[in-house]
Design an enzyme around this catalytic site. Structure first.
Site: not given
Lengths: 275, 275, 275, 275
Positions: B218-221, B193
């Site tokens: 999904n962000l950053d995943e 995040g």
């Protein structure tokens, strides 16, 4: 004679001057001095100095010169008394035992406590008491009380969790505030909790790590003392990572203990200041 | 003539034999061959070979020899077409532009897109189109639609988020499945995040890092391609960490792009296999 | 049943095909295969495969299929017999003993030989024969002959010099060609010879290292197996560096031995190929 | 107002006290202070402090309080004037130009000098004078005199050799004593001289590196400022190593220049003290 002075408290104009003034008056020579002022205006300083003279007079003069609220420690005890906690893994423990056997640990291992008896043969080679305190058929509280009774025999200054695979309760931790050092087998705050290498494998990371930290109320969340990492690739299974990671765990724990036992670690909120 | 063969699918006895057999029959010489079988029995192989002969016949023979379900790619395009996304930070972009200017990027930068015009002067030095597409006074969808319209001009194979500080919607990502590479300024999965250096400072870590990964829903995943780290100590503020971390971000993104653009990265669930 | 095949020799078209063909005919499944062709056109390959079938027939088929000049080794002995040489430093030895005690060394420590008796107490904790063979009042040849007589008792496959601080003669080395592994306490080829940490201090380097290598005729010049480094700064004296460096020495030696004992190291002139 | 005080000279009792005393009398607040006493009893200190008051009076008071033989520098010039030397490689230069363009270099690049015109197009993008001074058809002295005449236009404080592939004569170096920073593409003192990656390949090292150092009379032997390394394996040719090494060269040179331009580097014989 060589002395170590540890000092921390709210920042104030003239703190360094006042300390060096007192040392100068007592004809002491500063060997090294390292200080840090945090963004929140807390002052930390570690001074090594040498010279003839009465340490008690020096500390009295320091107290009367410095503003109230400053903590001073002169010449903390050199060799810390410690009890080591393990479960079944021998790597970190083996490292500590070898270092201790050759007087390289800056500490006296008074005893080893384990919830399994797996490592008794290793510990006994080094002539150190081994206390097998099983957690089976005990509530968590009963188990911890049994441990605390054993610790009462030794009254250690620090507990070293050298791959002790059980969570300690807040109650237990409060008996040893900022005096429990744990090695966690991940690069915290990644992979908090159980089976970090499994988590690392699942996430497909390219680097694994280990973290030595003080234990506070929340598992894996106390002030970090030292960390290190190692590269991995897709070929490693979670078990391969665990094997590879042990070297890092050992060296990180060793490094952290060297810092703690040489009185180089100040705690500042949830962070460490290392001077 | 030199060829690259990429192959993946369910593992099966004789896969390597069958491929080398076809290459042998076509009088090709294997320069290097690297393969991996996952614990879930997926097979991945990257083969470089050279020799006279018709690539089309080789691939046909491979398809007729190998079991169904195996994916083959022979001689993927050498230089990828890419569009670079930035916000205000120049470090990663500057690195890419310099590499591109000296033909070291294995890619053609078709354009740079930004939600600010801060970096226009830098980009224009290198004669590359710069599209300033502000997000202000637009809904998230309107903004992404404007971007997609611009991308339609270029039809890039990969999008490179070189410190693009906006989250992309699932809708947007699905236009470029496994074709968006992002550099995240933390050692994922730590500090997912916003403001990871601030988070790292607050947590008091002794090592910071950067992660290049494919973007998924999904962000950053998404699958991690490359990571690296740098040591820090208590003296560094969050801003100092951000400054220090830029070097790591640059080199990790460069390393990841080199792997991706040279067709060395397979995606396997949420992990990468790099051959 | 799982097998390991090691293969090296002049490169030739079809080598991989021919090997995989034989394995396919014998109904073996390749688990992993790694090969390397040097710029001088030498071929090296390490294959792990499994399946029912007679290893002797497999190797015979391989020999009859492959061109002459190719060396093959099928299923090298799993646990190597080794003798460890030390002088006075315990760090590397302690690491080896602990690993051995927990069956993590991929080797059997038959004995420890030292020119001092300093480390006898440590070795005896682990129930391993310790031979104190002093070099005092002996010529170099007399000393080495005494050692060779002791080695004749054990007939080890490898000698591990775990901080053995004496130079071995060419005559001695020729008894164990490419079978002596040494840990040198510098980042070779920097600081060849005695007192490398002193040399490192004098030169003012910012990084120190350790190198594990095979011993050949010239001191510190044999093929390098593994290296690692650690950062230092101006505050460290030569003695501090020596202390700090021990961790690196230990882990580099451990890593190198793991590679050698798992038959992953080929020697190619004065270089190693690690598959 | 914030001040920086640099101080070095023979060690003496009371040096820190005397400095802090003067600063206290002038009502200055010490922000950070770092000092080092060498084994040969040389004292080095860097102090940052802030407060109202006349810097000239402070330095006068310091001189009258401190023993003779102590060097003091108060508030060295913030932004150094530099000239960058290159040959044909763009990597380090590109990094410096980008940093300079965004005011991150702590220096002003007055000009770039090269013995080839290869990099003129890159330099001209950034609006910096480029002097192509060919060494062809010139003696070494004639070439260096031509360079010195060009330098006379700029009177730079530091010369930065950013992959300048020619050896400078002692005569030339003496015009800029301890003011020439070079990046050498090896982990010095390994692989002194030409073609270090070729040497590294031949030696079969497992780690390559880069070294930033001041230039003194002997090539590659001046005080080291910063070093870093990267792992390699047998698969890399000398050319691969050279490509991979460029990232390290860039980041090491950047790091060293940051230290030098921020007045953190003292020279002590052939070593650096970095405070």
């Amino acid at each position: 004679m060589k002395h170590i002075l540890l000092m921390n408290g709210p920042d104030n104009k003239g703190l360094i001057y006042n300390v060096t003034h007192v040392l100068y008056n007592h004809n002491q020579n500063i060997i090294s001095q390292d200080e840090y002022v945090s963004p929140s205006k807390q002052f930390f300083m570690r001074t090594e100095f040498e010279g003839e003279g009465d340490p008690e007079k020096i500390i009295n003069d320091l107290y009367s010169t410095l503003p109230t609220g400053i903590n001073l420690r002169l010449n903390p005890k050199k060799k810390k008394d410690i009890v080591v906690f393990v479960t079944k893994e021998h790597d970190c423990l083996g490292e500590l035992l070898i270092r201790y056997a050759f007087d390289e640990l800056d500490a006296t291992i008074q005893a080893v406590i384990s919830n399994y008896n797996t490592l008794q043969p290793l510990v006994s080679k080094f002539g150190i008491p081994f206390h097998f305190i099983s957690h089976e058929h005990k509530t968590r509280n009963e188990h911890e009380e049994a441990i605390l009774r054993t610790l009462d025999i030794y009254k250690p200054e620090y507990l070293v969790l050298a791959k002790y695979m059980r969570v300690l309760t807040t109650d237990f931790v409060q008996h040893y505030p900022h005096r429990i050092v744990n090695i966690h087998h991940s690069f915290l705050p990644a992979f908090i909790g159980a089976n970090p290498y499994r988590q690392a494998y699942e996430r497909g990371v390219k680097i694994i790590g280990a973290t030595a930290h003080f234990v506070n109320d929340n598992l894996d969340e106390g002030p970090i003392i030292a960390q290190d990492v190692k590269e991995v690739d897709h070929r490693l299974t979670a078990i391969d990572m665990a094997t590879l990671g042990k070297d890092t765990e050992k060296s990180v724990l060793s490094k952290a203990l060297k810092l703690v036992f040489n009185d180089r670690v100040f705690i500042h909120g949830n962070r460490t200041v290392i001077l």
